[in-house]
Design a protein around this motif. Structure first.
Motif, PDB file in Angstrom:
ATOM      1  N   SER A  46       0.522  -1.441   0.006  1.00  0.00           N
ATOM      2  CA  SER A  46      -0.144  -0.226   0.398  1.00  0.00           C
ATOM      3  C   SER A  46       0.670   1.432   0.113  1.00  0.00           C
ATOM      4  O   SER A  46       0.770   2.287  -0.877  1.00  0.00           O
ATOM      5  N   SER A  47       1.844   1.464   1.114  1.00  0.00           N
ATOM      6  CA  SER A  47       3.012   2.388   1.288  1.00  0.00           C
ATOM      7  C   SER A  47       3.485   2.612  -0.577  1.00  0.00           C
ATOM      8  O   SER A  47       3.412   3.340  -1.223  1.00  0.00           O
ATOM      9  N   TYR A  48       4.177   1.335  -0.605  1.00  0.00           N
ATOM     10  CA  TYR A  48       4.656   1.652  -2.163  1.00  0.00           C
ATOM     11  C   TYR A  48       3.821   2.141  -3.737  1.00  0.00           C
ATOM     12  O   TYR A  48       4.686   3.393  -4.243  1.00  0.00           O
ATOM     13  N   LEU A  49       1.996   1.369  -3.301  1.00  0.00           N
ATOM     14  CA  LEU A  49       1.366   2.389  -4.407  1.00  0.00           C
ATOM     15  C   LEU A  49       0.942   3.693  -4.477  1.00  0.00           C
ATOM     16  O   LEU A  49       1.151   4.561  -5.459  1.00  0.00           O
ATOM     17  N   ALA A  50       0.889   4.087  -3.296  1.00  0.00           N
ATOM     18  CA  ALA A  50       0.769   5.099  -3.140  1.00  0.00           C
ATOM     19  C   ALA A  50       2.168   6.085  -3.607  1.00  0.00           C
ATOM     20  O   ALA A  50       1.380   7.282  -3.611  1.00  0.00           O
ATOM     21  N   SER A  51       3.124   5.513  -3.490  1.00  0.00           N
ATOM     22  CA  SER A  51       4.427   6.162  -3.081  1.00  0.00           C
ATOM     23  C   SER A  51       4.471   6.903  -4.779  1.00  0.00           C
ATOM     24  O   SER A  51       4.726   8.049  -5.901  1.00  0.00           O
ATOM     25  N   ILE A  52       3.640   6.377  -6.126  1.00  0.00           N
ATOM     26  CA  ILE A  52       3.430   5.652  -7.551  1.00  0.00           C
ATOM     27  C   ILE A  52       2.754   6.857  -7.952  1.00  0.00           C
ATOM     28  O   ILE A  52       2.584   7.652  -8.578  1.00  0.00           O
ATOM     29  N   ILE A  53       1.638   6.719  -7.108  1.00  0.00           N
ATOM     30  CA  ILE A  53       0.431   7.638  -7.883  1.00  0.00           C
ATOM     31  C   ILE A  53       0.685   9.157  -6.908  1.00  0.00           C
ATOM     32  O   ILE A  53       0.631   9.872  -7.351  1.00  0.00           O
ATOM     33  N   SER A  54       2.005   8.923  -5.910  1.00  0.00           N
ATOM     34  CA  SER A  54       2.287  10.868  -4.982  1.00  0.00           C
ATOM     35  C   SER A  54       3.266  11.304  -6.408  1.00  0.00           C
ATOM     36  O   SER A  54       2.608  12.463  -7.005  1.00  0.00           O
ATOM     37  N   ILE A  55       3.508  10.426  -7.381  1.00  0.00           N
ATOM     38  CA  ILE A  55       4.806  10.718  -8.330  1.00  0.00           C
ATOM     39  C   ILE A  55       3.116  11.309  -9.593  1.00  0.00           C
ATOM     40  O   ILE A  55       3.642  12.128 -10.379  1.00  0.00           O
ATOM     41  N   LEU A  56       2.658  10.449  -9.999  1.00  0.00           N
ATOM     42  CA  LEU A  56       1.267  10.441 -10.622  1.00  0.00           C
ATOM     43  C   LEU A  56       1.499  11.535 -10.349  1.00  0.00           C
ATOM     44  O   LEU A  56       0.665  13.092 -11.784  1.00  0.00           O
ATOM     45  N   SER A  57       0.890  11.566  -9.147  1.00  0.00           N
ATOM     46  CA  SER A  57      -0.596  13.526  -9.462  1.00  0.00           C
ATOM     47  C   SER A  57       0.636  14.376  -9.327  1.00  0.00           C
ATOM     48  O   SER A  57       0.288  15.287  -8.884  1.00  0.00           O
ATOM     49  N   LEU A  58       1.989  14.896  -9.051  1.00  0.00           N
ATOM     50  CA  LEU A  58       2.597  16.299  -9.932  1.00  0.00           C
ATOM     51  C   LEU A  58       2.051  16.336 -11.083  1.00  0.00           C
ATOM     52  O   LEU A  58       3.047  17.600 -11.456  1.00  0.00           O
ATOM     53  N   ALA A  59       0.941  15.769 -12.065  1.00  0.00           N
ATOM     54  CA  ALA A  59       0.830  16.575 -13.425  1.00  0.00           C
ATOM     55  C   ALA A  59      -0.216  17.588 -12.533  1.00  0.00           C
ATOM     56  O   ALA A  59      -0.259  18.719 -13.891  1.00  0.00           O
ATOM     57  N   GLU A  60      -0.478  18.477 -11.655  1.00  0.00           N
ATOM     58  CA  GLU A  60      -0.913  19.165 -11.413  1.00  0.00           C
ATOM     59  C   GLU A  60      -0.428  20.158 -11.326  1.00  0.00           C
ATOM     60  O   GLU A  60      -0.510  21.347 -11.820  1.00  0.00           O
ATOM     61  N   LEU A  61       0.679  20.339 -11.106  1.00  0.00           N
ATOM     62  CA  LEU A  61       1.510  21.501 -11.235  1.00  0.00           C
ATOM     63  C   LEU A  61       0.904  22.681 -10.654  1.00  0.00           C
ATOM     64  O   LEU A  61       1.607  23.851 -11.544  1.00  0.00           O
ATOM     65  N   GLY A  62       1.177  22.589  -9.472  1.00  0.00           N
ATOM     66  CA  GLY A  62       0.915  23.794  -8.632  1.00  0.00           C
ATOM     67  C   GLY A  62      -0.521  24.416  -9.493  1.00  0.00           C
ATOM     68  O   GLY A  62      -1.047  25.928  -8.984  1.00  0.00           O
ATOM     69  N   ILE A  63      -1.563  23.758 -10.048  1.00  0.00           N
ATOM     70  CA  ILE A  63      -2.660  24.691 -10.267  1.00  0.00           C
ATOM     71  C   ILE A  63      -3.801  24.784  -9.501  1.00  0.00           C
ATOM     72  O   ILE A  63      -4.161  26.309  -9.728  1.00  0.00           O
ATOM     73  N   ALA A  64      -3.487  24.354  -8.727  1.00  0.00           N
ATOM     74  CA  ALA A  64      -3.828  24.596  -7.191  1.00  0.00           C
ATOM     75  C   ALA A  64      -4.058  25.646  -7.018  1.00  0.00           C
ATOM     76  O   ALA A  64      -4.998  26.623  -6.329  1.00  0.00           O
ATOM     77  N   GLU A  65      -2.551  26.199  -6.782  1.00  0.00           N
ATOM     78  CA  GLU A  65      -2.389  27.462  -5.801  1.00  0.00           C
ATOM     79  C   GLU A  65      -2.563  28.664  -6.609  1.00  0.00           C
ATOM     80  O   GLU A  65      -2.357  29.918  -6.165  1.00  0.00           O
ATOM     81  N   ALA A  66      -2.365  28.383  -8.325  1.00  0.00           N
ATOM     82  CA  ALA A  66      -2.436  29.871  -8.930  1.00  0.00           C
ATOM     83  C   ALA A  66      -3.935  29.472  -9.093  1.00  0.00           C
ATOM     84  O   ALA A  66      -3.634  30.743  -8.742  1.00  0.00           O
ATOM     85  N   MET A  67      -4.936  28.825  -9.410  1.00  0.00           N
ATOM     86  CA  MET A  67      -6.247  29.106  -8.749  1.00  0.00           C
ATOM     87  C   MET A  67      -7.126  30.346  -7.851  1.00  0.00           C
ATOM     88  O   MET A  67      -7.023  30.862  -7.925  1.00  0.00           O
ATOM     89  N   SER A  68      -6.488  29.369  -7.224  1.00  0.00           N
ATOM     90  CA  SER A  68      -6.494  29.939  -5.230  1.00  0.00           C
ATOM     91  C   SER A  68      -6.140  31.110  -5.407  1.00  0.00           C
ATOM     92  O   SER A  68      -6.507  32.330  -4.763  1.00  0.00           O
ATOM     93  N   TYR A  69      -4.747  31.884  -5.838  1.00  0.00           N
ATOM     94  CA  TYR A  69      -4.943  33.227  -5.910  1.00  0.00           C
ATOM     95  C   TYR A  69      -5.791  33.930  -6.780  1.00  0.00           C
ATOM     96  O   TYR A  69      -5.789  34.945  -6.377  1.00  0.00           O
ATOM     97  N   ALA A  70      -5.865  33.488  -8.253  1.00  0.00           N
ATOM     98  CA  ALA A  70      -6.803  33.839  -8.910  1.00  0.00           C
ATOM     99  C   ALA A  70      -8.212  34.708  -8.448  1.00  0.00           C
ATOM    100  O   ALA A  70      -8.878  35.067  -9.138  1.00  0.00           O
ATOM    101  N   LEU A  71      -8.201  33.887  -7.575  1.00  0.00           N
ATOM    102  CA  LEU A  71      -9.776  33.504  -6.911  1.00  0.00           C
ATOM    103  C   LEU A  71      -9.867  34.719  -6.020  1.00  0.00           C
ATOM    104  O   LEU A  71     -11.146  35.156  -5.531  1.00  0.00           O
TER     105      LEU A  71
END
Length: 215
Positions: A46-71
Motif C-alpha cells: 500500500s505504501s509503495y503504490l501510494a508513492s507511485i500515485i504521488s509521483i503521478l499527481s505531480l501532473a497537477e503542477l501547482g494549478i491549485a495554488e495558482a487558481m486559489s490566488y486568482a480567486l
C-alpha cells in the motif's frame, strides 16, 4: 450576516484542532487492525503504490495554488462573473489532470515486473493498483470546488465532512478486515466514500454560492 474572514479563520482553526486528536486515534486504530489481520506485506504494498500515485499527481503542477490566488480578488469584490469564469476554467484543467493520471497510471502498470520485486505480479495486484489510481484521479473531477471554500475561509466545512466520512470509513474498513480479510474490499470502501464526499461537497458549494453556473 456573513462572518468576517477573521471569524472564519478562528472557526477553521478551532474545528481543525478539535478533530485532529480523534483523527490521529482513528488512524492508529485502523492501522493496528490492518497489520493484525492483513500483515505487513499489504501495508508495504500500500505504501509503495501510494508513492507511485504521488509521483503521478505531480501532473497537477501547482494549478491549485495558482487558481486559489486568482480567486481571492473576485471573491473579495463579489465579482460573480469572474468567479464563474475561473471555476469553469479550473474544472476543465482538473478534468484534464484526472484523465492524464488515469493514462499515466495505466502506462505505469506495464512496468510492474521491473518495479515490484517483493510481491507476486497477479490480477489482485492490478486490481489494487487501479483502485489507487481511480481514487487519485476521480477527486480531480470534483475537487476544483473545494478551492472556493478554502479561498473563502470556509475550509471548516471540508474538515467536518472529511472527519465524518473518515470516521465511517474506519469503522467499515475495520469490519471488512475482521470478517473478510480482503484488501480489495477494504480499498473499495474508501473509493465509495470518496465519491460520496465529492458529491456532497459539490452540492454544498452550489448551495452556498448559488450564483455559480449549473455546470
Amino acid at each position: 450576516m456573513k462572518k468576517s474572514r477573521t471569524e472564519f479563520a478562528t472557526l477553521n482553526t478551532s474545528i481543525a484542532l478539535a478533530i485532529q486528536p480523534f483523527s490521529v486515534i482513528l488512524g492508529f486504530i485502523n492501522r493496528t487492525v490492518f497489520v493484525s489481520y492483513l500483515g505487513i506485506t499489504y501495508l508495504g504494498l500500500s505504501s509503495y503504490l501510494a508513492s507511485i500515485i504521488s509521483i503521478l499527481s505531480l501532473a497537477e503542477l501547482g494549478i491549485a495554488e495558482a487558481m486559489s490566488y486568482a480567486l481571492y480578488a473576485p471573491l473579495a469584490r463579489n465579482d460573480h462573473g469572474k468567479i464563474n469564469a475561473l471555476m469553469i476554467l479550473y474544472k476543465k484543467l482538473y478534468s484534464i489532470i484526472g484523465v492524464v493520471i488515469l493514462i499515466l497510471g495505466a502506462i505505469s502498470s506495464l512496468f510492474f515486473p521491473y518495479m515490484i520485486k517483493d510481491y507476486t505480479i497477479n490480477s489482485e495486484l492490478y486490481w489494487i493498483y487501479f483502485i489507487f489510481v481511480f481514487n487519485a484521479s476521480s477527486g480531480y473531477f470534483f475537487s476544483y470546488k473545494r478551492t472556493l471554500l478554502y479561498v473563502d475561509q470556509r475550509n471548516y466545512i471540508v474538515n467536518l465532512l472529511n472527519f465524518g466520512l473518515n470516521t465511517l470509513r474506519v469503522f467499515l474498513q475495520i469490519a471488512v478486515i475482521v470478517f473478510t480479510q480482503n484488501f480489495i474490499f477494504y480499498l473499495l470502501i474508501e473509493s465509495v466514500l470518496n465519491i460520496i464526499n465529492n458529491v456532497l461537497l459539490s452540492r454544498i458549494v452550489v448551495r452556498l454560492y448559488n450564483y455559480l453556473y449549473n455546470e
